[in-house]
Design an enzyme around this catalytic site. Structure first.
Site, PDB file in Angstrom:
ATOM      1  N   GLN A 164      -7.100  -1.144   1.644  1.00 12.15           N
ATOM      2  CA  GLN A 164      -6.241  -1.087   3.137  1.00 12.15           C
ATOM      3  C   GLN A 164      -6.939   0.372   3.394  1.00 12.15           C
ATOM      4  O   GLN A 164      -7.347   1.185   3.263  1.00 12.15           O
ATOM      5  CB  GLN A 164      -4.745  -1.036   2.562  1.00 12.15           C
ATOM      6  CG  GLN A 164      -4.370  -0.177   4.144  1.00 12.15           C
ATOM      7  CD  GLN A 164      -2.663   0.319   4.877  1.00 12.15           C
ATOM      8  OE1 GLN A 164      -2.726   1.046   4.059  1.00 12.15           O
ATOM      9  NE2 GLN A 164      -2.036  -0.762   5.315  1.00 12.15           N
ATOM     10  N   PRO A 192       0.744  -1.571  -0.304  1.00 14.15           N
ATOM     11  CA  PRO A 192       0.230   0.196   0.202  1.00 14.15           C
ATOM     12  C   PRO A 192       1.058   1.502  -0.048  1.00 14.15           C
ATOM     13  O   PRO A 192       1.915   1.240   1.397  1.00 14.15           O
ATOM     14  CB  PRO A 192      -0.968   0.168   1.364  1.00 14.15           C
ATOM     15  CG  PRO A 192       0.213  -0.915   2.475  1.00 14.15           C
ATOM     16  CD  PRO A 192       0.352  -2.161   1.574  1.00 14.15           C
ATOM     17  N   MET A 193       0.643   2.069  -1.382  1.00 11.35           N
ATOM     18  CA  MET A 193       0.936   3.154  -1.022  1.00 11.35           C
ATOM     19  C   MET A 193       0.608   4.340  -1.242  1.00 11.35           C
ATOM     20  O   MET A 193      -0.106   4.749  -2.706  1.00 11.35           O
ATOM     21  CB  MET A 193       2.709   3.808  -1.950  1.00 11.35           C
ATOM     22  CG  MET A 193       2.882   2.873  -1.678  1.00 11.35           C
ATOM     23  SD  MET A 193       5.367   2.273  -2.684  1.00 11.35           S
ATOM     24  CE  MET A 193       4.123   1.746  -4.053  1.00 11.35           C
ATOM     25  N   VAL A 194       0.340   5.264  -0.236  1.00  2.00           N
ATOM     26  CA  VAL A 194      -0.438   6.738  -0.280  1.00  2.00           C
ATOM     27  C   VAL A 194      -0.026   7.255  -1.661  1.00  2.00           C
ATOM     28  O   VAL A 194       1.266   7.498  -2.345  1.00  2.00           O
ATOM     29  CB  VAL A 194      -0.230   7.807   0.960  1.00  2.00           C
ATOM     30  CG1 VAL A 194      -0.786   9.145   0.401  1.00  2.00           C
ATOM     31  CG2 VAL A 194      -0.962   7.044   1.905  1.00  2.00           C
ATOM     32  N   GLY A 205       9.485  -4.345   3.988  1.00  2.00           N
ATOM     33  CA  GLY A 205      11.316  -3.481   4.026  1.00  2.00           C
ATOM     34  C   GLY A 205      11.455  -3.605   3.925  1.00  2.00           C
ATOM     35  O   GLY A 205      13.538  -3.256   3.885  1.00  2.00           O
ATOM     36  N   GLY A 206      12.107  -4.754   2.475  1.00  2.00           N
ATOM     37  CA  GLY A 206      13.287  -4.857   2.101  1.00  2.00           C
ATOM     38  C   GLY A 206      13.779  -3.493   0.440  1.00  2.00           C
ATOM     39  O   GLY A 206      15.007  -3.988   0.421  1.00  2.00           O
ATOM     40  N   ALA A 259       7.584  -1.857  -1.887  1.00  2.00           N
ATOM     41  CA  ALA A 259       7.050  -0.399  -2.579  1.00  2.00           C
ATOM     42  C   ALA A 259       7.349  -0.076  -3.065  1.00  2.00           C
ATOM     43  O   ALA A 259       7.723   0.255  -4.075  1.00  2.00           O
ATOM     44  CB  ALA A 259       6.669  -0.246  -0.744  1.00  2.00           C
ATOM     45  N   LYS A 279      -0.827  -4.934   8.980  1.00  2.00           N
ATOM     46  CA  LYS A 279      -0.206  -4.888   8.727  1.00  2.00           C
ATOM     47  C   LYS A 279       0.699  -3.802   9.389  1.00  2.00           C
ATOM     48  O   LYS A 279       0.755  -2.699   9.305  1.00  2.00           O
ATOM     49  CB  LYS A 279       0.334  -3.664   7.170  1.00  2.00           C
ATOM     50  CG  LYS A 279       1.904  -3.299   6.379  1.00  2.00           C
ATOM     51  CD  LYS A 279       2.079  -2.393   5.173  1.00  2.00           C
ATOM     52  CE  LYS A 279       2.965  -2.253   5.236  1.00  2.00           C
ATOM     53  NZ  LYS A 279       3.653  -0.743   5.265  1.00  2.00           N
ATOM     54  N   CYS A 334       1.630   3.125  10.128  1.00  2.00           N
ATOM     55  CA  CYS A 334       1.624   4.827   9.508  1.00  2.00           C
ATOM     56  C   CYS A 334       2.433   5.731  10.201  1.00  2.00           C
ATOM     57  O   CYS A 334       1.072   5.715  12.087  1.00  2.00           O
ATOM     58  CB  CYS A 334       1.142   5.072   8.813  1.00  2.00           C
ATOM     59  SG  CYS A 334       0.745   6.424   8.188  1.00  2.00           S
TER      60      CYS A 334
HETATM   61  C1  LIG Z   1       5.255   7.167  -1.445  1.00  2.00           C
HETATM   62  C2  LIG Z   1       4.679   5.949  -0.186  1.00  2.00           C
HETATM   63  C3  LIG Z   1       3.546   5.809   0.497  1.00  2.00           C
HETATM   64  C4  LIG Z   1       2.461   4.718   1.779  1.00  2.00           C
HETATM   65  N1  LIG Z   1       1.495   4.835   1.584  1.00  2.00           N
HETATM   66  C5  LIG Z   1       1.302   3.294   2.805  1.00  2.00           C
HETATM   67  C6  LIG Z   1       0.338   3.535   2.992  1.00  2.00           C
HETATM   68  O1  LIG Z   1      -1.088   4.070   2.484  1.00  2.00           O
HETATM   69  N2  LIG Z   1       0.220   2.381   3.304  1.00  2.00           N
HETATM   70  C7  LIG Z   1       0.714   1.462   4.051  1.00  2.00           C
HETATM   71  O2  LIG Z   1       0.201   0.651   5.080  1.00  2.00           O
HETATM   72  N3  LIG Z   1       2.425   2.288   4.276  1.00  2.00           N
HETATM   73  C8  LIG Z   1       2.582   2.626   3.379  1.00  2.00           C
HETATM   74  N4  LIG Z   1       3.693   3.095   3.342  1.00  2.00           N
HETATM   75  C9  LIG Z   1       4.384   2.341   3.297  1.00  2.00           C
HETATM   76  C10 LIG Z   1       4.646   0.962   2.746  1.00  2.00           C
HETATM   77  O3  LIG Z   1       4.095  -0.050   2.379  1.00  2.00           O
HETATM   78  C11 LIG Z   1       6.184   0.277   3.022  1.00  2.00           C
HETATM   79  O4  LIG Z   1       5.907  -0.509   4.568  1.00  2.00           O
HETATM   80  C12 LIG Z   1       7.509   0.835   3.466  1.00  2.00           C
HETATM   81  O5  LIG Z   1       7.948   1.671   2.230  1.00  2.00           O
HETATM   82  C13 LIG Z   1       8.914   0.113   3.499  1.00  2.00           C
HETATM   83  O6  LIG Z   1       8.735  -0.650   2.092  1.00  2.00           O
HETATM   84  P1  LIG Z   1       9.627  -1.118   1.439  1.00  2.00           P
HETATM   85  O7  LIG Z   1      11.308  -0.771   1.794  1.00  2.00           O
HETATM   86  O8  LIG Z   1       9.657  -2.507  -0.216  1.00  2.00           O
HETATM   87  O9  LIG Z   1       9.399   0.719   0.364  1.00  2.00           O
HETATM   88  C14 LIG Z   1       4.324   4.338   2.101  1.00  2.00           C
HETATM   89  C15 LIG Z   1       5.505   4.188   1.329  1.00  2.00           C
HETATM   90  C16 LIG Z   1       5.614   5.000   0.593  1.00  2.00           C
HETATM   91  C17 LIG Z   1       7.224   5.205   0.195  1.00  2.00           C
END
Ligand SMILES: Cc1cc2nc3c(=O)[nH]c(=O)nc-3n(C[C@H](O)[C@H](O)[C@H](O)COP(=O)(O)O)c2cc1C
Length: 504
Positions: A86, A17-19, A214-215, A241, A154, A115
């Site tokens: 989500q 999930p990513m805003v 988180g990787g 993400a 999550k 978050c």
């Molecule tokens: C632009 C952006 C928006 C995010 N929005 C959310 C969200 O809406 N919900 C959520 O649970 N995590 C959100 N995250 C966190 C990611 O889902 C993820 O947990 C975090 O980036 C670590 O994963 P990664 O190492 O693969 O980036 C966001 C991360 C980024 C970069």
């Protein structure tokens, strides 16, 4: 009818999930490249609870629309079995209301408990939930018991391994179908290394699928790294993400595709599904990464609309093609709606939205209505506007020839509300409203002048112009054409209404 199989969370790769990033275009693109599951951006329960489910026949989507007409969540059949909705919540009952609203259009419901941003935590949502396990239990149990779709959550890990283990065991007992674990503490920033050992500890104490997350920064750079991250954490699935935001073709087992190609595919979906231009731009800037300061990045930065974004990427031909297809569908849809004006008390209503882009610059339905009223020697149209308190939206009623016309849809601005009322009036009367591709008033005048020259009976004062494709609104006998304009118009309008006269 056989029930569709419930979404399975084992051996899967997921778009996290990513805003702003995780809207429909990015989700579809991730699926194209091979993601098994796609999460939408976090949507806050309070906002979602006010939304209405609307089938969008133009885009072929299901939209959840806020009272101010903003589309909060847009989805389509292609992702129905793989999209996870989500939400941000701190209230079990509200969470349930929202989940019930969307559950038939999605594959699973997820609660964000990771978050760390203040806007989330100050309302008790996101990572704030991690220190309130009773609330976690209440939310998840309510959802699991009240829904037919799988429920997941999550989390982030807690500073103590022992507390993390205690928490996930409690979460598992609520009956959730899977647990996504972002291996960072809530105080840690994205650049901190991920704690694979914490994720591994979680996988050892629960039997539900654990999705490692988180990787992106240091461990997951290519598709094969996804497997390595899975192995390093012992999780059965992986959620990506940032690496996917930078290039969603990371999900492609045959190797990544160049970012330039990916951006083009992303823009195609953004146009096709009318993605919010601001979100589209945000996503493209993320994909450009260090090129964001390049001349192209600067042009992108300056773009304000989807059309302008397409111009930056030399994709105007694609934009025009899709826009004209959508426009055609909008018109077909408008035509269907047009034939069903209804009476609400003494007001003639239709569900009409004023779409500025359907009109040439400087041309508005209000202008057309004014011009028509002058020609018919009627008094100038009078607009009344009301604003409702819950979302400050506007609705206008226009009075023309002692008849009232109103759109049933509320608009964001007073101006748009008045334009929508004018459109209702013009459509009911069967008068051109100035839309692109429509017979213009100029055309009407020219035709009439020519008809007069040819000695035909058509009078310049004819109360209602009968234009091709619009006659169905108003059926006039020749005698009626001799009546004073306002009376004739009123009768014609009543004829046009498919309503039982007693209903008024
Ligand atoms: C632009 C952006 C928006 C995010 N929005 C959310 C969200 O809406 N919900 C959520 O649970 N995590 C959100 N995250 C966190 C990611 O889902 C993820 O947990 C975090 O980036 C670590 O994963 P990664 O190492 O693969 O980036 C966001 C991360 C980024 C970069």
């Amino acid at each position: 009818m056989a029930e569709t199989a419930k979404l399975c969370f084992r051996n899967k790769t997921a778009l996290a999930p990513m805003v702003r990033v995780g809207t429909l275009p990015m989700r579809l693109l991730a699926l194209d490249y091979g993601a098994d599951i796609v999460y939408c951006e976090e949507l806050i329960d309070i906002k979602m609870a006010q939304c209405k489910r609307v089938v969008n026949e133009v885009l072929d989507t299901v939209d959840f629309v806020a009272p101010d007409d903003r589309v909060m969540f847009r989805t389509c059949s292609r992702e129905k079995d793989r999209v996870v909705f989500q939400m941000g919540t701190a209230d079990p009952q509200r969470a349930l209301i929202v989940a019930q609203l969307v559950q038939n259009d999605v594959a699973a419901i997820d609660v964000n408990m990771g978050c760390p941003k203040e806007y989330s935590t100050k309302g008790g949502m996101g990572a704030a939930l991690l220190s309130d396990p009773d609330k976690i239990e209440a939310i998840l149990t309510t959802l699991v018991n009240g829904l037919s779709k799988p429920v997941t959550c999550k989390i982030r890990v807690l500073p103590s391994l022992e507390d993390t283990v205690k928490l996930v065991k409690r979460i598992e007992k609520t009956g959730v179908s899977a647990l996504a674990v972002h291996g960072r503490f809530k105080e840690e920033r994205p650049q901190h290394p991920v704690h694979c050992d914490y994720i591994q500890a979680v996988t050892k104490v629960v039997s539900i699928p654990v999705i490692a997350n988180g990787g992106s920064l240091d461990l997951v750079k290519t598709h094969s790294d996804i497997t390595k991250f899975r192995e390093a954490t012992g999780a059965c699935s992986v959620m990506v993400a940032r690496a996917a935001m930078w290039n969603p073709s990371i999900f492609c087992s045959k190797g990544t595709v160049s970012v330039d190609e990916v951006m083009e595919e992303y823009i195609k979906y953004a146009v096709r599904y009318d993605n919010n231009a601001f979100n589209t731009k945000y996503c493209l800037c993320q994909m450009l990464r260090d090129r964001v300061e390049s001349p192209m990045g600067k042009q992108l930065h300056a773009a304000q609309t989807t059309k302008e974004i397409c111009a930056v990427y030399s994709m105007m031909e694609y934009y025009d093609k899709i826009e004209s297809e959508l426009q055609q569908r909008r018109e077909e849809k408008n035509n269907t709606i047009e034939s069903h004006p209804t009476l609400d008390g003494d007001v003639i209503t239709m569900p009409v939205r004023f779409e500025k882009r359907e009109y040439p610059p400087q041309i508005t339905p209000k202008m057309y209505l004014l011009e028509w009223s002058r020609r018919e020697k009627l008094e100038q149209p009078v607009y009344e506007v009301v604003q409702r308190s819950q979302d400050r939206a506007f609705q206008s009623t226009v009075i023309v020839a002692e008849k009232k016309y109103r759109s049933t849809l509320w608009e964001k601005s007073k101006k748009s509300a008045e334009q929508a009322a004018a459109v209702v009036c013009l459509r009911v009367l069967g008068v051109p409203e100035g839309r692109v591709g429509e017979d213009s008033c100029e055309l009407v005048n020219k035709r009439k002048r020519e008809e007069n020259k040819n000695g035909e009976i058509q009078s310049e004062d004819s109360p209602v112009p009968e234009l091709d494709g619009r006659k169905r609104h108003i059926t006039q006998s020749p005698e009626k054409a001799e009546e004073p304009a306002n009376r004739t118009t009123n009768k014609a309008v009543m004829n046009a209404l498919h309503v039982n006269q007693t209903a008024s």
